[in-house]
Design an enzyme around this catalytic site. Structure first.
Site, PDB file in Angstrom:
ATOM      1  N   THR A  98       5.339  10.334  30.985  1.00  9.47           N
ATOM      2  CA  THR A  98       5.712   9.989  29.608  1.00  9.47           C
ATOM      3  C   THR A  98       5.630  11.276  28.799  1.00  9.47           C
ATOM      4  O   THR A  98       5.039  12.263  29.231  1.00  9.47           O
ATOM      5  CB  THR A  98       4.814   8.871  29.041  1.00  9.47           C
ATOM      6  OG1 THR A  98       4.883   7.736  29.882  1.00  9.47           O
ATOM      7  CG2 THR A  98       5.167   8.465  27.627  1.00  9.47           C
ATOM      8  N   GLY A 119       0.010   9.012  28.515  1.00  9.44           N
ATOM      9  CA  GLY A 119      -1.317   8.692  29.055  1.00  9.44           C
ATOM     10  C   GLY A 119      -1.560   7.220  29.314  1.00  9.44           C
ATOM     11  O   GLY A 119      -2.710   6.789  29.345  1.00  9.44           O
TER      12      GLY A 119
HETATM   13  N1  GLY Z   1       5.288   3.362  30.605  1.00  8.36           N
HETATM   14  C1  GLY Z   1       4.192   3.671  29.793  1.00  8.36           C
HETATM   15  C2  GLY Z   1       4.175   2.914  28.514  1.00  8.36           C
HETATM   16  O1  GLY Z   1       5.219   2.543  28.032  1.00  8.36           O
HETATM   17  O2  GLY Z   1       3.134   2.697  27.966  1.00  8.36           O
END
Ligand code: GLY
Length: 569
Positions: free
Chosen positions: A376, A467
């Protein structure tokens, strides 16, 4: 320590006053305009892409397109066109604040039990590996949406730096090489051909080119939304996904829609908080944690009491994630209740200052929690006019599903793993599921991404981080640091700790809690775990603006890759 400063009435009236105050703040143009523009992102080339577009006359929204697309090229393990993202915007000219939701959606053929075997147990890896794990991407649509509704430049101009990086290549860097060395073998053949050509992971400094991705971005630049969701690129994506065992259809791509949502707002002391609404769980928890904190005099707490108190607050905020939160277009999220000061007062009632509350003694909810990874990507942009973007985007786990639809250069997400697979069954992030976040066609999976804008009369901070579930506590602690006077670099580098209700464990970076404090916290009943994982997980990207002086500052998390860039003053 003052246990319960009853601030409820004050907070209630603060909420009512907040909207007009924000508008006045924005329109009246109090204070100095930014003395320079700034971009903080997880990669210096992406930050430079943002500055390049600003210097061509673009605004913060054009720059956000440039940074977002560039991150997809130079940080391919974190985010990209095959994923989704949230863009929190502030427009200086009229004070408009809007949350552009480009989260992925479940394909039309998806169903609640799709990752379970005949015995009703999750099939290992099914929601994480290969195209069956991929939701319908939202990022390309979000970029087009930003350009058409908020930008000053044509989409093609804003995408130009990313197209150049993909076409001409960029030097592989240590972190990318390290990740590829670990993961290249598990990527699809098409992805391996790009990231480990000839079976060899590039050495640091070697140019990594992505011509197919450059071509896909050119089509997007030329044709807008139709360049990805209809026509040749869409057909190639659907063929590739179906050929690899996935369930996307042409209609799924055609039906994908960006949603504009009202951001969540709250207040702590003199700080207005603007943050992510559902389908993010992050903003709800952030506002709820600050609401709980409002009842205490943190300034007079010693260090152990402070960590204890913040841990107990984190524990309680995370307790609510599983049962209540999901896609607001599919379920009723009790937002008013969860973000109301009275609700926080109720949560405080069970909080003892001299004792940890075991998570399993908090009644009436299902446990929920997730561990994140450094995947991310967050970036923050402020332009010279005071337009702002805090954006967090993702393909979920590192390199997403590992699947690249042949001929597109687009690495697909594995965001389906963010849905609940089965009540009580943890997913890849140790998420224990709930009905609110079950899989349904067209539904957005719950996220923890928490792009946030903080502001007082005198200043502004834009922040966010990757995270997983730790995003929420990373943003909480960094926000609290800003409230307490920290600058951008200190916010980014402060040692962290994290509790998420389940598992009942206070994780901490080695330098966050001393041995003596650890002992004292154990004495209060906390179950502590020193965590290297916690250290590698976050990647805060922060821009601050002092409105009294006009001074703009920015910082990237020193733990990982990332550097801010500034326009010339
Ligand atoms: N895929 C991580 C989130 O969207 O929190």
């Amino acid at each position: 320590m003052n246990r319960l400063n009853a601030l409820h009435a004050v907070r209630g009236s603060c909420r009512a006053l907040m909207v007009p105050v924000l508008l006045l703040w924005a329109v009246a143009g109090l204070g100095q305009t930014p003395n320079r523009a700034a971009v903080a992102s997880a990669n210096p080339l992406a930050s430079e892409a943002g500055i390049e577009v600003l210097e061509q006359g673009g605004n913060a929204f054009d720059a956000a397109i440039a940074v977002s697309a560039a991150l997809g090229v130079v940080e391919p393990y974190g985010s990209g066109l095959g994923g989704g993202g949230f863009f929190l915007l502030h427009r200086a000219s009229d004070g408009l604040e809007v949350f552009v939701d480009g989260r992925e959606t479940a394909p039309g053929a998806a169903f609640a039990d799709m990752y379970l075997d005949e015995a009703g147990d999750p099939v290992p890896g099914a929601s994480r590996n290969g195209p069956l794990a991929a939701g319908i991407p939202g990022l390309p649509a979000a970029l087009v949406h930003l350009a058409e509704n908020y930008g000053r430049l044509p989409l093609a101009d804003s995408l130009a730096p990313a197209i150049r990086y993909a076409e001409e290549g960029f030097p592989a860097y240590e972190e990318l090489v390290r990740r590829l060395s670990r993961q290249a073998r598990s990527l699809s053949e098409g992805a391996r051909a790009v990231f480990a050509p000839g079976g060899e992971v590039p050495a640091a400094g070697e140019l990594l080119r992505q011509p197919d991705l450059a071509a896909t971005m050119r089509t997007l630049a030329r044709e807008g939304r139709d360049g990805f969701y209809r026509g040749a690129v869409a057909d190639t994506l659907v063929d590739g996904v179906q050929g690899g065992g996935g369930i996307w259809s042409a209609e799924d791509l055609l039906n994908y829609r960006v949603v504009e949502r009202e951001p969540l707002t709250g207040r702590y002391h003199d700080v207005d908080i603007t943050t992510a609404p559902p389908p993010s769980a992050g903003g709800v928890a952030l506002i709820n944690m600050f609401n709980m904190l409002s009842g205490y005099d943190l300034a007079s707490a010693d260090r152990v009491t402070r960590v204890h108190l913040l841990t107990e607050i984190m524990r309680r905020a995370f307790r609510d994630r599983g049962p209540y939160l999901g896609d607001p277009d599919f379920i009723d999220v009790p937002l008013d209740r969860l973000t109301h000061p009275y609700y926080a007062a109720g949560q405080r009632a069970s909080l003892r200052i001299d004792r940890a509350t075991p998570s399993d003694s908090l009644p009436g909810v299902q446990p929920a929690g997730s561990f994140g990874g450094p995947q991310t990507s967050h970036f923050s942009v402020l332009d010279r006019d005071g337009n702002m973007v805090a954006a967090t985007q993702t393909i979920n786990f590192g390199f997403g599903s590992g699947f690249m639809a042949p001929g597109t250069g687009v690495l697909l997400n594995n965001e389906m793993d963010d849905f609940s697979m089965k009540p009580g069954q943890p997913n890849g992030y140790q998420l224990l599921s709930a009905e609110a976040n079950s899989i349904q066609p067209g539904k957005r999976m719950l996220s923890s991404m928490t792009p946030t804008i903080l502001r007082t009369e005198d200043g502004v901070a834009l922040l966010g981080s990757p995270g997983g579930s730790q995003i929420i506590t990373i943003v909480f602690l960094a926000s609290l640091a800003w409230v307490e006077g920290a600058d951008a670099a200190t916010m980014a580098s402060n040692p962290r700790f994290h509790h998420q209700y389940f598992p009942d464990r206070l994780m901490f970076e080695p330098d966050a809690i001393s041995a003596e404090e650890e002992e004292a916290l154990r004495g209060l009943g906390h179950n502590l775990a020193r965590s290297r994982q916690l250290r590698g997980n976050g990647n805060l990207q922060i821009v601050t603006w002092d409105r009294r002086s006009g001074e703009v500052d920015a910082a990237s998390d020193p733990r990982v890759v990332g550097e801010p860039r500034f326009s010339s003053p």
